[in-house]
Design a protein around this motif. Structure first.
Motif, PDB file in Angstrom:
ATOM      1  N   GLU A  82      47.225 -11.217  33.996  1.00  0.00           N
ATOM      2  CA  GLU A  82      46.102 -11.529  33.106  1.00  0.00           C
ATOM      3  C   GLU A  82      44.822 -10.795  33.521  1.00  0.00           C
ATOM      4  OE1 GLU A  82      44.554 -15.549  30.969  1.00  0.00           O
ATOM      5  OE2 GLU A  82      44.784 -15.639  33.138  1.00  0.00           O
ATOM      6  N   LEU A  83      44.522 -10.796  34.803  1.00  0.00           N
ATOM      7  CA  LEU A  83      43.319 -10.124  35.289  1.00  0.00           C
ATOM      8  C   LEU A  83      43.428  -8.615  35.104  1.00  0.00           C
ATOM      9  CD1 LEU A  83      40.585 -10.021  36.667  1.00  0.00           C
ATOM     10  CD2 LEU A  83      41.770 -10.205  38.871  1.00  0.00           C
ATOM     11  N   ALA A  84      44.581  -8.035  35.411  1.00  0.00           N
ATOM     12  CA  ALA A  84      44.763  -6.590  35.236  1.00  0.00           C
ATOM     13  C   ALA A  84      44.595  -6.195  33.771  1.00  0.00           C
ATOM     14  CB  ALA A  84      46.131  -6.161  35.756  1.00  0.00           C
ATOM     15  N   ARG A  85      45.143  -6.992  32.846  1.00  0.00           N
ATOM     16  CA  ARG A  85      44.985  -6.708  31.407  1.00  0.00           C
ATOM     17  C   ARG A  85      43.514  -6.786  30.999  1.00  0.00           C
ATOM     18  NH1 ARG A  85      49.704  -9.569  31.247  1.00  0.00           N
ATOM     19  NH2 ARG A  85      48.690 -11.532  30.723  1.00  0.00           N
ATOM     20  N   PHE A  86      42.816  -7.810  31.480  1.00  0.00           N
ATOM     21  CA  PHE A  86      41.399  -7.981  31.164  1.00  0.00           C
ATOM     22  C   PHE A  86      40.610  -6.759  31.632  1.00  0.00           C
ATOM     23  CE2 PHE A  86      37.104  -9.379  32.178  1.00  0.00           C
ATOM     24  CZ  PHE A  86      36.730 -10.066  31.026  1.00  0.00           C
TER      25      PHE A  86
END
Length: 151
Positions: A82-86
Motif C-alpha cells: 500500500e505504501l509503495a503504491r501511494f
C-alpha cells in the motif's frame, strides 16, 4: 522539490513538515497508524480526542493534507504494498520520515528518485529503536540530539 512526508501527528514531526512545506511542494502525507489492539489503546485515543477538543483541536497530518489538498495515507507496517503504491502515485523526488515505528522495505524507501531521509530523535547509533527520549532520560544521558540519515 516534490517531497512526500511520513510520520505522526506530533510536534517533533510537524515542525520539520511545516519547514519543508514552506520551501518545497509536498505531494503526499503518510501517517503512521497507532496500534489498534486492546482496550487500553482505545481509551488513550478517546482521551486524546477529548483533550484536543478542549484545546480547540490541533493540526494533524490528515488535517494538513485536507488544508493543502495533497493525498493522505494512514499506513501500517502490515499492509504490504500500500505504501509503495501511494509513493509511486505521488512521484516524490524525496521521502522524509520522522517517528516511523517500523522499518520501511526497500520497495518503499527506494521509490523517490533522490532517496529517503529519516529524522531520528537521538544521536545514533546509541538509543536506536522506539522511545529513544525515554531511554536517554532513564539512563541520565547528559547529551541529547537528533540524527538525520539516509535510508
Amino acid at each position: 522539490m516534490r517531497i512526500a512526508f511520513m510520520g505522526k501527528s506530533h510536534e517533533f514531526a510537524l515542525v520539520p513538515l511545516r519547514a519543508i512545506a514552506a520551501r518545497h511542494q509536498v505531494v503526499g502525507l503518510i501517517e503512521c497508524a497507532e496500534p489498534t489492539g486492546g482496550r487500553g489503546w482505545t481509551r488513550v485515543r478517546e482521551q486524546i480526542a477529548v483533550w484536543n477538543g478542549r484545546r480547540g483541536g490541533r493540526q494533524t497530518l490528515e488535517s494538513l493534507a485536507r488544508l493543502w489538498t495533497v493525498p493522505y495515507l494512514c499506513a501500517t507496517a502490515h499492509r504490504h504494498g500500500e505504501l509503495a503504491r501511494f509513493l509511486k502515485n505521488a512521484q516524490p523526488a524525496l521521502l522524509c520520515a520522522v517517528s516511523v515505528p517500523w522499518l520501511l522495505r526497500p520497495e518503499e524507501f527506494s521509490v523517490p528518485r533522490l532517496g529517503s531521509l529519516n529524522l531520528h530523535p537521538s544521536l545514533l547509533p546509541k538509543y536506536r529503536g522506539p522511545l529513544p527520549w525515554f531511554w536517554q532520560y532513564y539512563a541520565g544521558e547528559p547529551l541529547f540530539g537528533v540524527t538525520v540519515h539516509v535510508m
